[in-house]
Design an enzyme around this catalytic site. Structure first.
Site, PDB file in Angstrom:
ATOM      1  N   ASN A   9       0.829  -1.200   0.000  1.00  0.00           N
ATOM      2  CA  ASN A   9       0.000   0.000   0.000  1.00  0.00           C
ATOM      3  C   ASN A   9       0.865   1.253   0.000  1.00  0.00           C
ATOM      4  O   ASN A   9       0.374   2.355   0.242  1.00  0.00           O
ATOM      5  CB  ASN A   9      -0.926   0.008   1.224  1.00  0.00           C
ATOM      6  CG  ASN A   9      -1.973  -1.091   1.152  1.00  0.00           C
ATOM      7  OD1 ASN A   9      -2.620  -1.271   0.125  1.00  0.00           O
ATOM      8  ND2 ASN A   9      -2.127  -1.837   2.234  1.00  0.00           N
ATOM      9  N   ASN A  10       2.159   1.070  -0.266  1.00  0.00           N
ATOM     10  CA  ASN A  10       3.099   2.182  -0.275  1.00  0.00           C
ATOM     11  C   ASN A  10       2.860   3.043  -1.515  1.00  0.00           C
ATOM     12  O   ASN A  10       3.047   2.570  -2.638  1.00  0.00           O
ATOM     13  CB  ASN A  10       4.528   1.639  -0.262  1.00  0.00           C
ATOM     14  CG  ASN A  10       5.566   2.732  -0.167  1.00  0.00           C
ATOM     15  OD1 ASN A  10       5.558   3.689  -0.936  1.00  0.00           O
ATOM     16  ND2 ASN A  10       6.482   2.578   0.777  1.00  0.00           N
ATOM     17  N   PRO A  11       2.440   4.311  -1.345  1.00  0.00           N
ATOM     18  CA  PRO A  11       2.141   5.146  -2.516  1.00  0.00           C
ATOM     19  C   PRO A  11       3.364   5.419  -3.385  1.00  0.00           C
ATOM     20  O   PRO A  11       3.257   5.563  -4.602  1.00  0.00           O
ATOM     21  CB  PRO A  11       1.583   6.440  -1.907  1.00  0.00           C
ATOM     22  CG  PRO A  11       2.088   6.457  -0.503  1.00  0.00           C
ATOM     23  CD  PRO A  11       2.184   5.025  -0.078  1.00  0.00           C
ATOM     24  N   ASP A  69      10.569  -7.100  -2.036  1.00  0.00           N
ATOM     25  CA  ASP A  69      11.155  -7.024  -0.713  1.00  0.00           C
ATOM     26  C   ASP A  69      12.550  -6.459  -0.915  1.00  0.00           C
ATOM     27  O   ASP A  69      13.255  -6.863  -1.849  1.00  0.00           O
ATOM     28  CB  ASP A  69      11.210  -8.392  -0.029  1.00  0.00           C
ATOM     29  CG  ASP A  69      11.353  -8.262   1.482  1.00  0.00           C
ATOM     30  OD1 ASP A  69      10.790  -7.317   2.058  1.00  0.00           O
ATOM     31  OD2 ASP A  69      12.035  -9.103   2.099  1.00  0.00           O
ATOM     32  N   SER A  70      12.913  -5.527  -0.080  1.00  0.00           N
ATOM     33  CA  SER A  70      14.177  -4.837  -0.307  1.00  0.00           C
ATOM     34  C   SER A  70      14.797  -4.399   1.000  1.00  0.00           C
ATOM     35  O   SER A  70      14.132  -4.373   2.051  1.00  0.00           O
ATOM     36  CB  SER A  70      13.963  -3.625  -1.220  1.00  0.00           C
ATOM     37  OG  SER A  70      13.009  -2.745  -0.656  1.00  0.00           O
ATOM     38  N   HIS A 183      18.367   0.488  -6.791  1.00  0.00           N
ATOM     39  CA  HIS A 183      18.196  -0.969  -6.833  1.00  0.00           C
ATOM     40  C   HIS A 183      16.815  -1.346  -7.349  1.00  0.00           C
ATOM     41  O   HIS A 183      16.666  -2.281  -8.127  1.00  0.00           O
ATOM     42  CB  HIS A 183      18.425  -1.563  -5.446  1.00  0.00           C
ATOM     43  CG  HIS A 183      17.644  -0.892  -4.354  1.00  0.00           C
ATOM     44  ND1 HIS A 183      17.654   0.472  -4.131  1.00  0.00           N
ATOM     45  CD2 HIS A 183      16.812  -1.404  -3.400  1.00  0.00           C
ATOM     46  CE1 HIS A 183      16.887   0.758  -3.103  1.00  0.00           C
ATOM     47  NE2 HIS A 183      16.352  -0.348  -2.646  1.00  0.00           N
ATOM     48  N   ARG A 184      15.802  -0.580  -6.934  1.00  0.00           N
ATOM     49  CA  ARG A 184      14.438  -0.889  -7.381  1.00  0.00           C
ATOM     50  C   ARG A 184      14.273  -0.603  -8.868  1.00  0.00           C
ATOM     51  O   ARG A 184      13.614  -1.347  -9.593  1.00  0.00           O
ATOM     52  CB  ARG A 184      13.428  -0.095  -6.558  1.00  0.00           C
ATOM     53  CG  ARG A 184      11.990  -0.534  -6.786  1.00  0.00           C
ATOM     54  CD  ARG A 184      11.043   0.056  -5.763  1.00  0.00           C
ATOM     55  NE  ARG A 184      11.220  -0.558  -4.456  1.00  0.00           N
ATOM     56  CZ  ARG A 184      11.681   0.081  -3.384  1.00  0.00           C
ATOM     57  NH1 ARG A 184      11.999   1.353  -3.447  1.00  0.00           N
ATOM     58  NH2 ARG A 184      11.794  -0.548  -2.234  1.00  0.00           N
TER      59      ARG A 184
END
Length: 204
Positions: A9-11, A69-70, A183-184
């Site tokens: 749910n991270n905007p 996941d990070s 990284h993302r």
């Protein structure tokens, strides 16, 4: 356009993922809009936690799912904080903050001369909850850990994550530059490459 549930749910993640994946014909929908609660993340590896989150979201919604996941892996600390990056320094009342995590990392690094570190992001794409061959990609961003924070952009460990080639921390980089180098971002590019040629079954 295929609908895919984002197991978050991270905007910020929704915006970043949507910008990249819309071009691939994918509409990202955050799990909260579909009544999905957060999944447990009990594992010690990024890939296992990402798989758990993606399966949880896909099982409840019946949609394909994307999860990530990070975290930060520090060589001198045996890969810590790793999957515990977001909750590295949890207060007695259960609260957590980037400032506390950064302070804890500085304390843990005291006396260490090896400052090498890497931000790591693992993305998992599931076509269904029972998908036997999920797409799993990883992006990493190498740097070093400073002994004091620098910069006010970004979040997490960005003020301590120093990039020798650029002479700046991740928190000193302009947002546009960070979103290309992170990284993302690297994991997203790998995912897009893996998704080329995929056919999607959209559900409403």
């Amino acid at each position: 356009m295929s609908r895919v549930v984002l197991a978050s749910n991270n905007p910020g993640k929704l915006k970043e993922f949507s910008l990249s994946l819309t071009a691939a014909g994918i509409e990202m929908v955050p799990q909260g809009e579909l009544g999905v609660s957060e999944a447990e993340e009990p594992f010690d590896t990024f890939v296992e936690n990402a798989l758990a989150k993606a399966r949880h979201a896909s099982r409840i919604t019946g949609l394909p799912a994307l999860a990530d996941d990070s975290g930060l892996c520090v060589s001198a600390l045996g890969g810590a904080p790793g999957v515990h990056s977001a909750r590295y320094a949890v207060a007695t009342d259960g609260s957590r903050s980037d400032a506390a995590n950064n302070a804890h990392l500085i304390a843990e690094m005291a006396g260490h001369t090896d400052t090498r570190a890497a931000y790591v992001a693992v993305l998992v794409y599931l076509r269904s909850a029972l998908d036997p061959r999920p797409i799993v990609v990883e992006g990493s961003w190498a740097g070093e850990v400073l002994s004091a924070p620098r910069g006010h952009n970004g979040f997490g460990y960005d003020p301590l994550f120093y990039l020798p080639d650029l002479g700046m921390t991740a928190a000193e980089l302009p947002l546009e530059q960070k979103t290309m180098l992170s990284h993302r971002a690297r994991a997203l590019r790998a995912l897009l490459q893996a998704l080329r040629g995929e056919s999607f079954n959209s559900k409403s």
